[in-house]
Design a protein around this motif. Structure first.
Motif, short mmCIF file in Angstrom:
data_model
loop_
_atom_site.label_atom_id
_atom_site.label_comp_id
_atom_site.label_asym_id
_atom_site.label_seq_id
_atom_site.Cartn_x
_atom_site.Cartn_y
_atom_site.Cartn_z
N ALA A 177 12.77 9.27 -26.36
CA ALA A 177 12.45 9.13 -24.94
C ALA A 177 13.01 10.31 -24.15
O ALA A 177 12.36 10.80 -23.21
N TYR A 178 14.18 10.78 -24.54
CA TYR A 178 14.77 11.95 -23.89
C TYR A 178 13.85 13.16 -24.03
O TYR A 178 13.58 13.86 -23.06
N VAL A 179 13.34 13.39 -25.25
CA VAL A 179 12.44 14.53 -25.49
C VAL A 179 11.15 14.36 -24.70
O VAL A 179 10.65 15.32 -24.10
N ARG A 180 10.62 13.14 -24.66
CA ARG A 180 9.40 12.88 -23.88
C ARG A 180 9.60 13.25 -22.42
O ARG A 180 8.80 13.94 -21.80
N PHE A 181 10.69 12.73 -21.85
CA PHE A 181 10.95 12.96 -20.42
C PHE A 181 11.22 14.44 -20.17
O PHE A 181 10.68 15.02 -19.22
N ALA A 182 12.05 15.06 -21.00
CA ALA A 182 12.41 16.45 -20.81
C ALA A 182 11.20 17.37 -20.90
O ALA A 182 11.09 18.35 -20.16
N SER A 183 10.25 17.03 -21.79
CA SER A 183 9.07 17.88 -21.95
C SER A 183 8.22 17.91 -20.67
O SER A 183 7.67 18.93 -20.30
N VAL A 184 8.16 16.78 -19.99
CA VAL A 184 7.40 16.72 -18.74
C VAL A 184 8.25 17.28 -17.59
O VAL A 184 7.78 18.09 -16.80
N ARG A 201 18.71 16.84 -9.35
CA ARG A 201 19.94 16.11 -9.73
C ARG A 201 19.58 14.75 -10.31
O ARG A 201 20.14 14.32 -11.31
N ILE A 202 18.62 14.07 -9.70
CA ILE A 202 18.19 12.77 -10.20
C ILE A 202 17.54 12.94 -11.58
O ILE A 202 17.81 12.16 -12.50
N GLY A 203 16.73 13.98 -11.74
CA GLY A 203 16.12 14.25 -13.04
C GLY A 203 17.16 14.48 -14.12
O GLY A 203 17.02 13.98 -15.25
N GLU A 204 18.21 15.21 -13.80
CA GLU A 204 19.27 15.46 -14.77
C GLU A 204 20.01 14.16 -15.13
O GLU A 204 20.36 13.94 -16.29
N ARG A 258 10.77 19.37 -17.56
CA ARG A 258 11.02 20.81 -17.63
C ARG A 258 9.74 21.62 -17.82
O ARG A 258 9.80 22.82 -18.01
N SER A 259 8.60 20.95 -17.83
CA SER A 259 7.28 21.60 -17.94
C SER A 259 7.18 22.55 -19.14
O SER A 259 6.92 23.74 -18.99
N PHE A 260 7.40 22.01 -20.33
CA PHE A 260 7.31 22.82 -21.54
C PHE A 260 5.93 23.41 -21.68
O PHE A 260 4.93 22.76 -21.46
N ARG A 306 23.64 2.87 -13.29
CA ARG A 306 24.60 3.97 -13.46
C ARG A 306 24.16 5.21 -12.68
O ARG A 306 25.00 5.93 -12.12
N ILE A 307 22.86 5.46 -12.64
CA ILE A 307 22.34 6.59 -11.86
C ILE A 307 22.64 6.38 -10.38
O ILE A 307 23.11 7.28 -9.69
#
Length: 147
Positions: A123-130, A107-110, A132-134, A90-91
């Motif tokens: 998994a969304y939170v895991r990926f987003a934390s890395v 764009r690919i990250g989003e 978006r550099s929390f 889908r990506i």
């Protein structure tokens, strides 16, 4: 199609078969001039856009890299490989549908985050934390409230 043997301009299609996956068409051809037969293969040529990284460098789109990052985020989660492959497909479809020659890595990250949100919230939170550099817990809390 020109005959590869005698260079005659016009050949006839004798038989056409599709591949199992439906991605390739095999054609048997016959030349009316020299009566020789040969096979041609027809497939769609899709060019993925070049990825423009944050530092401005350009690299080829790498499906395996997208898949590996999703697998890492989904590690020890109950998501099948088929679901991951479908998400990666889908990506790719979204990138091809955009029709651009280049796309920013952001764009690919989003797109990856959107697919992970559908598959597994952890998994969304895991990926987003890395991605978006929390820096702190407050950013995690804000993201979790958004979900």
């Amino acid at each position: 199609m020109r005959c590869p043997f005698c260079q005659h301009e016009d050949t006839q299609v004798v038989e056409t078969r599709g591949s199992d996956e439906g991605t390739v068409i095999r054609r048997r051809r016959r030349c009316p001039s020299c009566d020789k037969r040969f096979t041609t293969y027809e497939r769609a040529e899709l060019a993925m856009p070049t990825v423009v990284k944050k530092d401005g460098t350009r690299v080829d789109f790498d499906r395996a890299k997208v898949r590996a990052s999703m697998q890492l985020a989904l590690r020890k989660r109950s998501v099948s490989m088929d679901q991951i492959d479908a998400a990666v497909a889908r990506i790719e479809e979204a990138l091809l549908a955009a029709g651009a020659n280049e796309t920013p890595s952001s764009r690919i990250g989003e797109l990856v985050m959107r697919e992970l949100m559908k598959l597994d919230k952890v998994a969304y939170v895991r990926f987003a934390s890395v991605y978006r550099s929390f820096e702190g817990v407050d950013e995690f809390s804000r993201l979790i409230r958004e979900i």
